[in-house]
Design a protein around this motif. Structure first.
Motif, PDB file in Angstrom:
ATOM      1  N   THR A  79      47.332  91.509  -9.841  1.00 48.72           N
ATOM      2  CA  THR A  79      47.631  91.811  -8.448  1.00 48.72           C
ATOM      3  C   THR A  79      46.355  91.699  -7.619  1.00 48.72           C
ATOM      4  O   THR A  79      45.238  91.766  -8.140  1.00 48.72           O
ATOM      5  CB  THR A  79      48.197  93.235  -8.262  1.00 48.72           C
ATOM      6  N   ARG A 129      48.551  84.042 -13.739  1.00 50.27           N
ATOM      7  CA  ARG A 129      48.853  85.086 -14.720  1.00 50.27           C
ATOM      8  C   ARG A 129      49.463  84.483 -15.989  1.00 50.27           C
ATOM      9  O   ARG A 129      49.083  84.845 -17.106  1.00 50.27           O
ATOM     10  CB  ARG A 129      49.818  86.108 -14.112  1.00 50.27           C
ATOM     11  N   ARG A 130      50.379  83.529 -15.810  1.00 50.41           N
ATOM     12  CA  ARG A 130      50.992  82.883 -16.966  1.00 50.41           C
ATOM     13  C   ARG A 130      49.988  82.012 -17.709  1.00 50.41           C
ATOM     14  O   ARG A 130      49.924  82.023 -18.943  1.00 50.41           O
ATOM     15  CB  ARG A 130      52.186  82.034 -16.533  1.00 50.41           C
ATOM     16  N   TYR A 179      49.482  91.438 -16.338  1.00 53.94           N
ATOM     17  CA  TYR A 179      49.417  92.084 -15.025  1.00 53.94           C
ATOM     18  C   TYR A 179      48.364  91.372 -14.185  1.00 53.94           C
ATOM     19  O   TYR A 179      47.284  91.048 -14.673  1.00 53.94           O
ATOM     20  CB  TYR A 179      49.036  93.558 -15.208  1.00 53.94           C
ATOM     21  N   ARG A 187      49.370  83.432  -7.751  1.00 57.11           N
ATOM     22  CA  ARG A 187      48.936  84.500  -8.643  1.00 57.11           C
ATOM     23  C   ARG A 187      49.769  84.524  -9.932  1.00 57.11           C
ATOM     24  O   ARG A 187      49.233  84.714 -11.021  1.00 57.11           O
ATOM     25  CB  ARG A 187      49.046  85.841  -7.917  1.00 57.11           C
ATOM     26  N   GLU A 188      51.061  84.309  -9.797  1.00 58.50           N
ATOM     27  CA  GLU A 188      51.915  84.309 -10.979  1.00 58.50           C
ATOM     28  C   GLU A 188      51.608  83.127 -11.891  1.00 58.50           C
ATOM     29  O   GLU A 188      51.634  83.250 -13.120  1.00 58.50           O
ATOM     30  CB  GLU A 188      53.390  84.293 -10.562  1.00 58.50           C
ATOM     31  N   ARG A 189      51.293  81.987 -11.293  1.00 51.60           N
ATOM     32  CA  ARG A 189      50.929  80.819 -12.101  1.00 51.60           C
ATOM     33  C   ARG A 189      49.664  81.093 -12.907  1.00 51.60           C
ATOM     34  O   ARG A 189      49.603  80.790 -14.112  1.00 51.60           O
ATOM     35  CB  ARG A 189      50.732  79.598 -11.210  1.00 51.60           C
ATOM     36  N   SER A 191      51.866  85.075  -3.989  1.00 47.36           N
ATOM     37  CA  SER A 191      52.530  85.484  -5.223  1.00 47.36           C
ATOM     38  C   SER A 191      52.770  84.323  -6.181  1.00 47.36           C
ATOM     39  O   SER A 191      52.683  84.489  -7.404  1.00 47.36           O
ATOM     40  CB  SER A 191      53.858  86.179  -4.909  1.00 47.36           C
TER      41      SER A 191
END
Length: 330
Positions: free
Chosen positions: A174, A165-166, A172, A161-163, A158
């Motif tokens: 996933t 995404r930003r 979004y 993946r969040e890094r 997570s």
């Protein structure tokens, strides 16, 4: 994803359950019956026709719950994985079960939509297969080529993946979304031919334009001005192939979420009553997604579905959905 219950005691089950928390029954998933069924102490299940099924060989390796007809063999889902991390790759093996779990959800949905799954054994050149690779030591690019979907297992983390995404300014991102998107490339190659190809070019653009040039342009210049009026996401603007794959992924997002909501009683509208996906989106998905977004906001979180479906996008969704027998209008 439909709701499940234990056949022994009636307790509610989640798709990933290996044991019923109420009665303690060991469980397996029957792809043929589309149901979670009880298995005995040897991991065996006998169906109504008297055929014997066994738990997948990957029960311990990746928490697979699926059944197979040959004892000690891989189930249909696990057999689709062409490459996995080496046992000595601790980081890769830690991430492997989450990727297989997402892939199992994908296969269940493809089955529900009656989309064909042509395996590598059936078509060695272009059949569907998955390379689930660890980027702990070597670079891995998530993508698709000639039926082979490659997934970077780091996407299961997570924080990683969040890094991304930003950094990529995505609303979004996933692991399941990656599986859905990359499988969209597979289905475009498999199903979009002849007269369908001409219609696809009208909607998504000419896929014969140079992909490398489109990729460079996208990352150098970003999406064109006003893109939200014609595309589901910024990434969809890069190339017609990516527009189709993004649209296919959203078709799966929407269809699966509606099915789940209906099976859990969150909407009383029967999705099967809609033969047109366009009508399903307008009649069920838009009000449902607004409600889900508000629920997320009530919990202090970002909207669950942070996308706007413009009229041209709805046309694309209708085309992609029409590839599924479930949404083909007679």
């Amino acid at each position: 994803m439909r709701a499940f219950e234990c056949r022994q005691c009636g307790n509610v089950l989640y798709f990933e359950n290996t044991t019923c928390v109420s009665c303690g029954s060991a469980l397996g998933f029957s792809r043929e019956e589309k149901a979670i069924v009880p298995v005995d102490d040897d991991g065996r299940y006998m169906d109504a026709e008297g055929d014997t099924w066994w738990l997948c060989r990957n029960r311990e390796l990746s928490a697979c719950t699926w059944l197979t007809q040959v004892k000690g063999s891989l189930c249909f889902n696990c057999a689709l994985t062409r490459t996995r991390p080496a046992d000595s790759d601790a980081a890769g093996m830690k991430a492997f079960p989450a990727a297989e779990s997402a892939k199992r959800r994908l296969i269940v949905e493809l089955d529900a939509l009656e989309l064909p799954i042509v395996t590598r054994a059936q078509d060695p050149e272009n059949g569907l297969a998955f390379d689930l690779l660890s980027s702990a030591n070597v670079p891995v690019t998530t993508g698709h080529q000639n039926g082979v979907v490659t997934i970077d297992l780091a996407e299961g983390d997570s924080v990683h993946r969040e890094r991304l995404r930003r950094d990529l300014d995505e609303p979004y991102r996933t692991l399941l979304g990656h599986f859905r998107h990359e499988t969209g490339h597979y289905y475009e190659a498999l199903l979009v031919r002849d007269e369908l190809l001409e219609r696809a070019r009208e909607l998504f653009g000419d896929e014969r334009q140079d992909y490398g040039e489109a990729l460079d342009r996208h990352y150098a210049e970003g999406p064109p001005a006003g893109w939200r009026a014609r595309y589901i996401s910024a990434y969809a603007t890069m190339h017609p192939w990516e527009d189709f794959a993004e649209t296919f992924a959203h078709f799966l997002h929407i269809a699966d979420t509606i099915d789940t909501a209906q099976s859990l009683g969150l909407t009383t509208v029967d999705p099967s009553a809609f033969r047109s996906f366009r009508d399903l989106v307008a009649g069920v998905w838009i009000p449902l997604s607004v409600a889900l977004n508000q629920i997320n906001r009530s919990m202090g979180k970002e909207p669950l579905y942070p996308f706007v479906i413009a009229a041209p996008v709805l046309e694309k969704l209708e085309f992609v959905a029409s590839l599924s027998p479930r949404y083909q209008v007679a």
